[in-house]
Design a protein around this motif. Structure first.
Motif, PDB file in Angstrom:
ATOM      1  N   ASN B  32       0.935  -1.418   0.009  1.00 39.63           N
ATOM      2  CA  ASN B  32       0.161   0.039   0.092  1.00 39.63           C
ATOM      3  C   ASN B  32       0.979   1.178  -0.159  1.00 39.63           C
ATOM      4  OD1 ASN B  32      -2.149  -1.511  -0.190  1.00 39.63           O
ATOM      5  ND2 ASN B  32      -2.521  -1.462   2.134  1.00 39.63           N
ATOM      6  N   ASP B  33       1.776   1.439  -0.913  1.00 43.71           N
ATOM      7  CA  ASP B  33       2.580   2.529  -0.994  1.00 43.71           C
ATOM      8  C   ASP B  33       2.456   3.290  -2.398  1.00 43.71           C
ATOM      9  OD1 ASP B  33       4.262   2.013   1.288  1.00 43.71           O
ATOM     10  OD2 ASP B  33       5.222   0.518   0.280  1.00 43.71           O
ATOM     11  N   GLU B  34       1.184   3.390  -2.615  1.00 41.75           N
ATOM     12  CA  GLU B  34       0.806   4.150  -4.036  1.00 41.75           C
ATOM     13  C   GLU B  34       1.577   5.628  -4.150  1.00 41.75           C
ATOM     14  OE1 GLU B  34      -3.309   4.287  -4.437  1.00 41.75           O
ATOM     15  OE2 GLU B  34      -3.383   5.770  -2.778  1.00 41.75           O
ATOM     16  N   ARG B  35       1.836   6.159  -3.032  1.00 39.87           N
ATOM     17  CA  ARG B  35       2.121   7.578  -3.051  1.00 39.87           C
ATOM     18  C   ARG B  35       3.553   7.548  -3.454  1.00 39.87           C
ATOM     19  NH1 ARG B  35      -0.558  10.546   2.004  1.00 39.87           N
ATOM     20  NH2 ARG B  35      -2.801  10.362   1.456  1.00 39.87           N
ATOM     21  N   THR B  36       4.361   6.630  -2.931  1.00 41.77           N
ATOM     22  CA  THR B  36       5.833   6.424  -3.168  1.00 41.77           C
ATOM     23  C   THR B  36       6.351   5.528  -4.048  1.00 41.77           C
ATOM     24  OG1 THR B  36       5.794   5.014  -1.216  1.00 41.77           O
ATOM     25  CG2 THR B  36       6.143   7.645  -0.766  1.00 41.77           C
ATOM     26  N   ILE B  37       5.863   4.687  -4.469  1.00 44.39           N
ATOM     27  CA  ILE B  37       6.495   3.498  -5.042  1.00 44.39           C
ATOM     28  C   ILE B  37       6.930   3.832  -6.309  1.00 44.39           C
ATOM     29  CG2 ILE B  37       4.359   2.415  -6.248  1.00 44.39           C
ATOM     30  CD1 ILE B  37       7.041   0.480  -4.510  1.00 44.39           C
ATOM     31  N   ARG B 135      10.089   8.428   1.004  1.00 44.24           N
ATOM     32  CA  ARG B 135       9.847   9.596   0.032  1.00 44.24           C
ATOM     33  C   ARG B 135      11.566  10.217  -0.028  1.00 44.24           C
ATOM     34  NH1 ARG B 135       4.758  11.755   0.948  1.00 44.24           N
ATOM     35  NH2 ARG B 135       3.689  10.786   2.620  1.00 44.24           N
ATOM     36  N   SER B 136      12.283   9.774   0.530  1.00 46.20           N
ATOM     37  CA  SER B 136      13.670  10.390   0.612  1.00 46.20           C
ATOM     38  C   SER B 136      14.620   9.603  -0.061  1.00 46.20           C
ATOM     39  CB  SER B 136      14.068  10.846   1.909  1.00 46.20           C
ATOM     40  OG  SER B 136      14.231   9.675   2.967  1.00 46.20           O
ATOM     41  N   SER B 162      20.559  10.269   8.556  1.00 48.77           N
ATOM     42  CA  SER B 162      20.272  11.613   9.308  1.00 48.77           C
ATOM     43  C   SER B 162      18.946  11.605   9.831  1.00 48.77           C
ATOM     44  CB  SER B 162      20.425  12.672   8.383  1.00 48.77           C
ATOM     45  OG  SER B 162      21.718  12.756   7.643  1.00 48.77           O
ATOM     46  N   GLN B 163      18.807  11.916  11.310  1.00 49.20           N
ATOM     47  CA  GLN B 163      17.678  11.901  11.957  1.00 49.20           C
ATOM     48  C   GLN B 163      17.525  13.154  12.886  1.00 49.20           C
ATOM     49  OE1 GLN B 163      17.319   7.882  13.907  1.00 49.20           O
ATOM     50  NE2 GLN B 163      15.506   7.597  12.466  1.00 49.20           N
ATOM     51  N   VAL B 244      12.864  10.425   5.230  1.00 44.12           N
ATOM     52  CA  VAL B 244      11.750  11.016   5.523  1.00 44.12           C
ATOM     53  C   VAL B 244      10.499   9.930   5.766  1.00 44.12           C
ATOM     54  CG1 VAL B 244      10.094  12.680   4.697  1.00 44.12           C
ATOM     55  CG2 VAL B 244      12.453  12.927   4.347  1.00 44.12           C
ATOM     56  N   GLN B 245      10.186   9.907   6.708  1.00 44.61           N
ATOM     57  CA  GLN B 245       9.179   8.806   7.121  1.00 44.61           C
ATOM     58  C   GLN B 245       7.615   9.688   7.355  1.00 44.61           C
ATOM     59  OE1 GLN B 245      11.064   7.946  10.813  1.00 44.61           O
ATOM     60  NE2 GLN B 245      11.057   5.804  10.426  1.00 44.61           N
TER      61      GLN B 245
END
Lengths: 231, 422
Positions: B32-37, B135-136, B162-163, B244-245
């Motif tokens: 269910n990663d339609e935004r990023t895949i 995203r990153s 990096s966090q 980016v999470q």
């Protein structure tokens, strides 16, 4: 007259002595049965302990039943408990066989009643211990779930669940023994029905607004953002 | 070893046969990663072409049973001539809930398992996994994760990101220090979803068996990492930059994740005690890349929900805690809960974690009950640390986390003795 009295007293003592003598074979039979029961019980216990230790070697770690037993307040190892149960079961069975082998009479009837009651006592004790264990497990689960969900009634709620389960199992155990069966059923129905009705009235009518506000608050709290990312 | 995961579907097996021998396999697990895949696939495929032009590279897009447009997007994304394989990794019995009790159904764990299975079937020497929900991701990630494996200088590449100072607290306060203590190797991101691995490790990873549900990814990732750290395999850590999470998890949603993570970790401890008992020296694994900060202000944090959860538990959970915590720890908890913000020290936290591990080993409580009872203590410790570090810089925060790790490592004898007492 004195001689008649003396004769009759002597006869009575002779009959008493004869009766005692007639009991001796019965006592011997019971002792032999007890001895056999003890020996078979010890053998069963040894076999069970051997099987348990073999299983422990193959799958090390504490078995799941240990948690239930500990929760019920039984701190001994499951294998020891199983050994004790098998031992006493063998003794009871042997005693029953022994009593059945006695000559018909008052003694046999009394002993038969006592011995036939023993399995019921064992089953009832098992039921009660099972209830204690399940009640502790349920209390922990409810307490944790309620605390982690931030519910204010965590401890009383958990205690309530614990009490309900213990009472249910105690009632089942007493019912199995045949103690106050009709009173138990009536008391249980009245208490259970009353509790449900009281809760329904209190939460549904008396505290409708409170319930609504509480649920809304809980749903909002679920989405509460702390700004900290744990994973 | 690989019985926990079903065979690959016939069409995927046939596609693998057609693809022939490969030098590199990059798997992209999705659920269910339609935004990023689409972005992830484009970045990874262009980077593969650019960085490894001579290698026979295969891109494996493994889906764990998505119900959104993820699969549609995967099939429509151009990979510029690379060999691509699509895998529907979620078995039908997981979709229909026929896996039995405790099954969580579809999830990213299945997708990861499919990648390991394909790596095993294809006998690829160098593999990488890049999460389809990022995203990153940048083109730099692919060579960073693959180059040490391709060159043969490492068997496993852990990620490092990096966090912000309060990101990844579960790893910083519990998982990383515990892993360093157990296996003598310090890594910063044991729960990272992106890693490189030598193909020979795929079979070991497949023995995990915990593939179900969205939380499975934490268990599978951790299983892979622990199996590497506890073996002779050579790990390195590659700095990948910012990760980016999605939005931060609510405090109440952590129980399942903590359950999966601790069950995996403690299960491993129990299964192979010889792998950690004798380890004394602790070293950092070799690091690749130069870490840099995010250069942005950290998000404001609210400690009150955490403190409230801890105080509530301190008031109610003592009967449960006392089954596995010592009177010393219970006293520390009571003291910590008396203030407005919890003040649980590092040493106390270490003792609590070790006593919980020993309690888990002795089965004083059912494992999920024990783990859930630990959750408010973790939240209390997070609040303590976050309160201490509220004004600290990222470097100062790193120093504090390193100090905590040292505390864990110095107390290893305590863990050994508590565990042995069980």
């Amino acid at each position: 007259m004195w001689s008649t009295l003396e004769h009759q007293i002597g006869e009575a003592f002779r009959r008493l002595f004869d009766t005692f003598l007639s009991v001796i074979p019965a006592v011997l039979v019971l002792l032999a049965a007890l001895l056999t029961g003890v020996m078979v019980g010890m053998l069963l216990k040894a076999v069970l302990m051997g099987l348990f230790s073999l299983r422990k070697k193959r799958t090390p770690g504490t078995p799941a039943t240990a948690g239930l037993l500990r929760a019920a307040g039984l701190t001994s190892h499951p294998e020891r408990l199983a050994g004790s149960v098998s031992f006493w079961t063998a003794v009871v069975v042997a005693l029953s066989v022994g009593v059945n082998a006695l000559e018909p009479g008052a003694l046999r009837t009394i002993l038969l009643e006592v011995v036939s009651f023993l399995p019921k006592i064992l089953t009832s004790a098992f039921l009660f211990v099972l209830g204690l264990g399940l009640a502790v497990l349920a209390r922990r689960s409810v307490l944790l779930a309620a605390v982690n969900a931030g519910l204010p009634w965590a401890r009383p709620g958990a205690r309530g669940i614990h009490a309900v389960i213990v009472i249910s199992f105690a009632a089942a155990a007493l019912d199995h023994l045949g103690v106050g069966r009709s009173i138990l059923i009536a008391a249980f129905c009245i208490a259970g029905g009353g509790l449900v009705l009281a809760l329904a009235l209190a939460f549904g009518l008396g505290a409708r607004d409170l319930a609504k506000a509480y649920l809304e608050k809980r749903l909002r709290a679920e989405e509460e953002e702390t700004g900290i990312r744990h994973v | 070893m690989t019985s926990g995961f079903p065979s690959l579907p016939a069409e995927t097996a046939a596609r693998i046969g057609q693809a022939g021998k490969a030098d590199i396999l990059v798997g992209i697990p999705s659920f269910n990663d339609e935004r990023t895949i689409g972005h992830v696939v484009r970045v990874v495929s262009s980077s593969l072409r650019l960085e490894f032009p001579q290698a026979r590279a295969v891109l494996l897009m493994s889906d764990g049973g998505s119900t959104d447009r993820t699969r549609e997007i995967l099939e429509g994304t151009d990979v510029g001539g690379l060999t691509e394989i699509h895998l529907d990794a979620c078995p039908s019995r997981a979709r229909t809930g026929r896996l039995g009790s405790g099954s969580g159904g579809p999830g990213k764990g299945w997708a990861l398992a499919g990648i390991f299975r394909a790596a095993l079937e294809m006998k690829v020497p160098a593999c990488a996994v890049i999460d389809g929900g990022l995203r990153s991701v940048t083109g730099r990630w692919v060579p960073m994760l693959l180059a040490p494996i391709v060159s043969g200088s490492a068997d496993f590449v852990c990620p490092s990101y990096s966090q912000q100072k309060f990101d990844g607290m579960l790893a910083k306060l519990l998982v990383s220090p515990l892993l360093a203590t157990l296996y003598g190797k310090r890594i910063s991101q044991p729960l990272g979803g992106d890693f490189g691995f030598a193909g020979k490790l795929a079979e070991t990873f497949l023995s995990c068996g915990n593939w179900e549900g969205p939380a499975a990814q934490y268990g599978v990732n951790l299983f892979a990492t622990v199996s590497v750290l506890s073996s002779e395999a050579r790990p390195v850590e590659a700095f990948l930059g910012a990760k980016v999470q999605g939005p931060a998890e609510p405090a109440g949603g952590l129980a399942g994740v903590l359950d999966v993570i601790l069950s995996t970790l403690l299960g491993f401890m129990e299964q192979s005690p010889e792998a950690w008992r004798g380890v004394s020296a602790v070293t950092s694994v070799p690091r690749l890349g130069s870490p840099f900060g995010l250069g942005m202000e950290p998000d404001p944090v609210r400690l009150e929900p955490l403190a409230a959860a801890f105080r509530r538990a301190a008031a109610d959970l003592e009967p449960i805690w006392k089954t596995y915590l010592s009177p010393q720890s219970l006293l520390a908890i009571e003291k910590a809960a008396s203030g407005h913000v919890p003040s649980l020290g590092d040493r106390e936290w270490v003792r609590i974690v070790f006593e919980a591990a020993a309690g888990w080993h002795r089965r004083v409580l059912r494992p999920p009950v024990l783990v859930r009872s630990l959750l408010p203590l973790y939240l209390g410790f997070v609040a303590s640390v976050a309160s201490d570090l509220s004004l600290a810089t990222a470097e100062e925060a790193e120093g504090r986390f390193a100090k905590l790790s040292n505390e864990f490592e110095n107390e290893k004898d305590l863990l050994r003795s508590l565990w042995a007492a069980g």
